[in-house]
Write a protein that holds these residues in place. Structure first.
Motif, mmCIF file in Angstrom:
data_model
loop_
_atom_site.group_PDB
_atom_site.id
_atom_site.type_symbol
_atom_site.label_atom_id
_atom_site.label_comp_id
_atom_site.label_asym_id
_atom_site.label_seq_id
_atom_site.Cartn_x
_atom_site.Cartn_y
_atom_site.Cartn_z
ATOM 1 N N PRO A 34 0.831 -1.214 0.000
ATOM 2 C CA PRO A 34 0.000 0.000 0.000
ATOM 3 C C PRO A 34 0.862 1.260 0.000
ATOM 4 N N ALA A 35 0.380 2.278 -0.692
ATOM 5 C CA ALA A 35 1.094 3.556 -0.754
ATOM 6 C C ALA A 35 0.994 4.276 0.592
ATOM 7 N N LEU A 36 2.023 5.033 0.897
ATOM 8 C CA LEU A 36 2.028 5.860 2.093
ATOM 9 C C LEU A 36 1.261 7.138 1.785
ATOM 10 N N GLU A 37 0.366 7.516 2.676
ATOM 11 C CA GLU A 37 -0.407 8.741 2.469
ATOM 12 C C GLU A 37 0.530 9.929 2.299
ATOM 13 N N GLU A 38 0.132 10.830 1.429
ATOM 14 C CA GLU A 38 0.932 12.016 1.127
ATOM 15 C C GLU A 38 1.258 12.814 2.388
ATOM 16 N N ALA A 39 0.352 12.833 3.342
ATOM 17 C CA ALA A 39 0.556 13.589 4.589
ATOM 18 C C ALA A 39 1.753 13.085 5.383
ATOM 19 N N PHE A 40 2.158 11.835 5.162
ATOM 20 C CA PHE A 40 3.291 11.252 5.885
ATOM 21 C C PHE A 40 4.602 11.342 5.110
ATOM 22 N N ARG A 41 4.544 11.879 3.924
ATOM 23 C CA ARG A 41 5.759 12.076 3.118
ATOM 24 C C ARG A 41 6.364 13.434 3.484
ATOM 25 N N TRP A 55 10.440 7.071 2.247
ATOM 26 C CA TRP A 55 9.834 7.470 3.515
ATOM 27 C C TRP A 55 9.493 6.211 4.302
ATOM 28 N N ARG A 59 5.328 2.135 13.110
ATOM 29 C CA ARG A 59 4.063 1.886 13.812
ATOM 30 C C ARG A 59 4.406 0.905 14.938
ATOM 31 N N GLN A 72 5.192 1.497 7.796
ATOM 32 C CA GLN A 72 4.753 1.703 6.428
ATOM 33 C C GLN A 72 5.894 2.389 5.715
ATOM 34 N N ASP A 74 7.367 3.916 1.593
ATOM 35 C CA ASP A 74 7.077 4.217 0.199
ATOM 36 C C ASP A 74 8.312 4.822 -0.449
#
Length: 141
Positions: A34-41, A55, A59, A72, A74
């Motif tokens: 799964p892709a890492l949400e943009e907010a976590f990049r 990135w 967890r 996670q 990416d």
């Protein structure tokens, strides 16, 4: 001391005859992740020392030495996403103490990665492993 998920990858690599097939398998592992949400990049999760952008978002479940490690990750490069997936299989679900005991170099050598990655990619993998170990050590302390 590898996880069952990593052992499954190692068995698949044993089955695949040439590096081209193994390389394709690494890319497939990356595509399945799964892709890492943009907010976590963000700079705090970015791994320095990688040729591609990478990135890693830890967890942790629990506290202290028995806390369970997961992350996670990416990248903007598909092969690197696959390498992240391999590291995820190697480390996720272990206690933070177990993460610190894993000889990542030896485990990854079983896949033949050392011989087939460029020096920049190898440095990137080492940087990712160091970041994972750093996060685990902070929780274990």
């Amino acid at each position: 001391m590898a996880s069952a998920a990593f052992e499954e990858i190692a068995e698949t690599f044993d089955f695949l005859d040439d590096w081209e097939d193994r390389y394709r398998h690494v890319i497939e592992l990356g595509k399945a992740m799964p892709a890492l949400e943009e907010a976590f990049r963000v700079p705090a999760t970015k791994v320095e020392g990688c040729a591609s952008q990478v990135w890693l978002l830890p967890r942790i479940e629990g506290q202290g030495a028995a806390a369970r490690f997961d992350f996670q990750g990416d990248s903007d490069a598909m092969i690197v996403r696959g390498l992240i997936a391999i590291l995820h299989a190697l480390f996720s679900g272990l206690s933070v103490t177990e993460v610190l005991k894993v000889d990542a170099g030896a485990e990854l050598a079983r896949l033949g990665l050392n011989e087939h990655l460029s020096s920049q990619r190898s440095n990137g993998v080492r940087a990712m492993v160091e970041r994972i170990r750093k996060h685990a050590a902070e929780v274990a302390a």
